[in-house]
Design a protein around this motif. Structure first.
Motif, mmCIF file in Angstrom:
data_model
loop_
_atom_site.group_PDB
_atom_site.id
_atom_site.type_symbol
_atom_site.label_atom_id
_atom_site.label_comp_id
_atom_site.label_asym_id
_atom_site.label_seq_id
_atom_site.Cartn_x
_atom_site.Cartn_y
_atom_site.Cartn_z
ATOM 1 N N MET A 1 0.836 -1.207 0.000
ATOM 2 C CA MET A 1 0.000 0.000 0.000
ATOM 3 C C MET A 1 0.872 1.259 0.000
ATOM 4 O O MET A 1 0.689 2.152 -0.813
ATOM 5 N N LEU A 2 1.825 1.277 0.933
ATOM 6 C CA LEU A 2 2.724 2.427 1.040
ATOM 7 C C LEU A 2 3.413 2.747 -0.288
ATOM 8 O O LEU A 2 3.566 3.922 -0.653
ATOM 9 N N LYS A 3 3.817 1.712 -1.009
ATOM 10 C CA LYS A 3 4.562 1.945 -2.260
ATOM 11 C C LYS A 3 3.718 2.737 -3.261
ATOM 12 O O LYS A 3 4.238 3.591 -3.982
ATOM 13 N N LEU A 4 2.434 2.458 -3.319
ATOM 14 C CA LEU A 4 1.585 3.166 -4.288
ATOM 15 C C LEU A 4 1.321 4.601 -3.841
ATOM 16 O O LEU A 4 1.223 5.511 -4.676
ATOM 17 N N PHE A 5 1.243 4.834 -2.539
ATOM 18 C CA PHE A 5 1.164 6.224 -2.074
ATOM 19 C C PHE A 5 2.479 6.950 -2.384
ATOM 20 O O PHE A 5 2.470 8.097 -2.855
ATOM 21 N N ALA A 6 3.598 6.293 -2.124
ATOM 22 C CA ALA A 6 4.900 6.917 -2.397
ATOM 23 C C ALA A 6 5.039 7.237 -3.881
ATOM 24 O O ALA A 6 5.576 8.291 -4.261
ATOM 25 N N TYR A 7 4.547 6.343 -4.724
ATOM 26 C CA TYR A 7 4.532 6.585 -6.174
ATOM 27 C C TYR A 7 3.716 7.841 -6.494
ATOM 28 O O TYR A 7 4.177 8.743 -7.205
ATOM 29 N N ASN A 8 2.511 7.915 -5.947
ATOM 30 C CA ASN A 8 1.664 9.085 -6.231
ATOM 31 C C ASN A 8 2.311 10.374 -5.738
ATOM 32 O O ASN A 8 2.244 11.403 -6.425
ATOM 33 N N TRP A 9 2.931 10.342 -4.575
ATOM 34 C CA TRP A 9 3.562 11.560 -4.041
ATOM 35 C C TRP A 9 4.723 11.994 -4.938
ATOM 36 O O TRP A 9 4.933 13.185 -5.164
ATOM 37 N N GLN A 10 5.475 11.003 -5.420
ATOM 38 C CA GLN A 10 6.622 11.347 -6.273
ATOM 39 C C GLN A 10 6.143 11.899 -7.619
ATOM 40 O O GLN A 10 6.662 12.914 -8.104
ATOM 41 N N VAL A 11 5.142 11.253 -8.193
ATOM 42 C CA VAL A 11 4.615 11.717 -9.474
ATOM 43 C C VAL A 11 4.015 13.125 -9.316
ATOM 44 O O VAL A 11 4.218 14.003 -10.162
ATOM 45 N N ARG A 12 3.301 13.358 -8.212
ATOM 46 C CA ARG A 12 2.695 14.679 -7.982
ATOM 47 C C ARG A 12 3.781 15.746 -7.868
ATOM 48 O O ARG A 12 3.651 16.830 -8.443
ATOM 49 N N GLN A 13 4.867 15.421 -7.159
ATOM 50 C CA GLN A 13 5.995 16.350 -7.086
ATOM 51 C C GLN A 13 6.565 16.643 -8.465
ATOM 52 O O GLN A 13 6.903 17.782 -8.784
ATOM 53 N N PRO A 145 4.794 15.001 -21.066
ATOM 54 C CA PRO A 145 4.292 14.824 -19.694
ATOM 55 C C PRO A 145 5.314 14.141 -18.795
ATOM 56 O O PRO A 145 6.267 13.526 -19.267
ATOM 57 N N VAL A 146 5.093 14.250 -17.512
ATOM 58 C CA VAL A 146 5.843 13.472 -16.522
ATOM 59 C C VAL A 146 5.617 11.986 -16.804
ATOM 60 O O VAL A 146 4.500 11.581 -17.128
ATOM 61 N N THR A 147 6.656 11.189 -16.686
ATOM 62 C CA THR A 147 6.456 9.749 -16.901
ATOM 63 C C THR A 147 5.551 9.180 -15.808
ATOM 64 O O THR A 147 5.655 9.555 -14.639
ATOM 65 N N ALA A 148 4.676 8.272 -16.237
ATOM 66 C CA ALA A 148 3.804 7.577 -15.282
ATOM 67 C C ALA A 148 4.419 6.261 -14.832
ATOM 68 O O ALA A 148 3.829 5.546 -14.031
ATOM 69 N N ASN A 149 5.600 5.929 -15.336
ATOM 70 C CA ASN A 149 6.208 4.648 -14.954
ATOM 71 C C ASN A 149 6.420 4.559 -13.451
ATOM 72 O O ASN A 149 6.891 5.509 -12.825
ATOM 73 N N LEU A 150 6.065 3.419 -12.902
ATOM 74 C CA LEU A 150 6.334 3.171 -11.480
ATOM 75 C C LEU A 150 7.704 2.528 -11.304
ATOM 76 O O LEU A 150 8.365 2.739 -10.282
ATOM 77 N N ILE A 151 8.132 1.770 -12.305
ATOM 78 C CA ILE A 151 9.480 1.193 -12.254
ATOM 79 C C ILE A 151 10.511 2.307 -12.502
ATOM 80 O O ILE A 151 10.192 3.348 -13.065
ATOM 81 N N ARG A 152 11.719 2.052 -12.058
ATOM 82 C CA ARG A 152 12.853 2.966 -12.244
ATOM 83 C C ARG A 152 12.639 4.307 -11.528
ATOM 84 O O ARG A 152 13.074 5.358 -12.008
ATOM 85 N N ARG A 153 11.953 4.289 -10.393
ATOM 86 C CA ARG A 153 11.787 5.489 -9.567
ATOM 87 C C ARG A 153 12.496 5.330 -8.233
ATOM 88 O O ARG A 153 12.339 6.181 -7.338
ATOM 89 N N GLY A 154 13.200 4.220 -8.048
ATOM 90 C CA GLY A 154 13.882 3.997 -6.765
ATOM 91 C C GLY A 154 12.930 3.717 -5.622
ATOM 92 O O GLY A 154 13.276 3.908 -4.459
ATOM 93 N N LEU A 155 11.725 3.256 -5.945
ATOM 94 C CA LEU A 155 10.729 3.007 -4.885
ATOM 95 C C LEU A 155 10.935 1.638 -4.241
ATOM 96 O O LEU A 155 10.425 1.393 -3.161
ATOM 97 N N PHE A 156 11.692 0.744 -4.915
ATOM 98 C CA PHE A 156 11.843 -0.635 -4.405
ATOM 99 C C PHE A 156 13.328 -0.949 -4.153
ATOM 100 O O PHE A 156 14.182 -0.249 -4.629
#
Lengths: 156, 156
Positions: A1-13, A145-156
Motif C-alpha cells: 500500500m505504502l509503495k503506491l502512495f509513495a509513487y503518487n507523491w513522487q509523481v505529484r511532485q 508529460p511526466v512519466t507515469a512509470n512506477l518502475i525505475r523510480r527507486g521506490l523498491f
C-alpha cells in the motif's frame, strides 16, 4: 500500500516541477474532462487524499474551494502540508487495518459503509486516474508529460 | 494486490461496454496523448498487463501490433483471453512473492532487475493512468466516461 502512495507523491511532485515551466494561464485554463484544469487537478488529488485519510482517522475533511488556492505556489504548499499530515497514517498501515469499517451517511441520507482497505485503494486509483488526464492536456500544450512509470523510480 | 487488478478488469470491461455505443471511426481516430486512440489504449493496457505477467512467469511476451486487432470485437476478445491467462497468477499472489527478483537485459544492453512486487504495481498504475486518458477523450466526443471510482463496485 505504502509503495503506491509513495509513487503518487513522487509523481505529484514531478508534476509540480513540470508546472514551473508552464505559463500560469495554461495551468488555470479550463479544459475538457476531469475537474477541468491542470492546477485544479493537482489541488483535487491532494484534497481527496487528505480528506479520505482524515475521515479514516475520525478527523474533519478539507472543504475549501480551489478558488482559495488558485496559483502554483499555494497548491504546491497545500499538497506538501497535506502529505506530511497523512504520511504517518500511511506509514503505519498494516494488513489488520484492511477490514476496519467506516460507516457514513451518504449525501442522500442513507447509511453506507466501506472497508478501510477499500478507501485506501480508492484514493490511490483516484490520483493515478486524474494524472492520466494531465498527460493528455500536457501533449495538447506541446509539452512532454511526466512519466507515469512506477518502475525505475527507486521506490523498491 | 488482487483488488486493484480486479478493479482494472472491471473498469476495462465497462469501457468495452461504453465502446458499443461509439462509432468505430471514433474508437480508431488518432488523438492527442497516450498511445493516440481509444481502442489502441484498451489494446495497450491488455497487452502490457499480459506481457509483464508473462515475463514474471518466464513465458514469452505478446509482440503483435495493434493493427492486427484494430476493431472492437477483436480487442475485446484478446483482452478477455489475456485476463483468463493471467488470472491464476494474480489469484495466487502472496506477500512472499514481493521480493522475488526479475533480471532482464534492457534494450540498451545493460542488465536491469526489478522486484516482482514492483512490476505488479507498475502494471496496475499503468492501466489506471491510461484509462484516465480515455476519460478526457470521452468528454471530447461528448460522452460521459466510465466512472473511475473504486468504491461502490462490489469489490470489497
Amino acid at each position: 500500500m505504502l509503495k503506491l502512495f509513495a509513487y503518487n507523491w513522487q509523481v505529484r511532485q514531478d508534476w509540480f516541477a513540470w508546472c514551473q515551466d508552464v505559463p500560469e494561464e495554461e495551468l488555470l485554463r479550463g479544459r475538457t474532462g476531469g475537474v477541468g484544469g491542470i492546477l485544479h487537478t493537482l489541488f483535487h488529488v491532494a484534497d481527496v487524499e487528505y480528506s479520505w485519510l482524515s475521515v479514516l482517522q475520525g478527523k474533519p475533511e478539507f472543504t475549501e474551494p480551489f478558488e482559495n488556492y488558485a496559483d502554483l505556489r499555494r497548491v504546491t504548499e497545500l499538497s506538501a502540508r497535506f502529505r506530511e499530515e497523512v504520511r504517518p497514517f500511511v506509514m503505519a498501515w498494516t494488513g489488520e487495518m484492511e477490514d476496519k469499517v467506516l460507516s457514513e451517511i451518504a449525501p442522500g441520507g442513507e447509511p453506507v459503509s466501506f472497508k478501510h482497505g477499500e478507501i485506501m485503494r480508492h484514493v490511490i486509483a483516484h490520483e493515478i486516474h486524474h494524472i492520466g488526464q494531465l498527460s493528455v492536456w500536457s501533449r495538447e500544450i506541446g509539452k512532454v508529460p511526466v512519466t507515469a512509470n512506477l518502475i525505475r523510480r527507486g521506490l523498491f
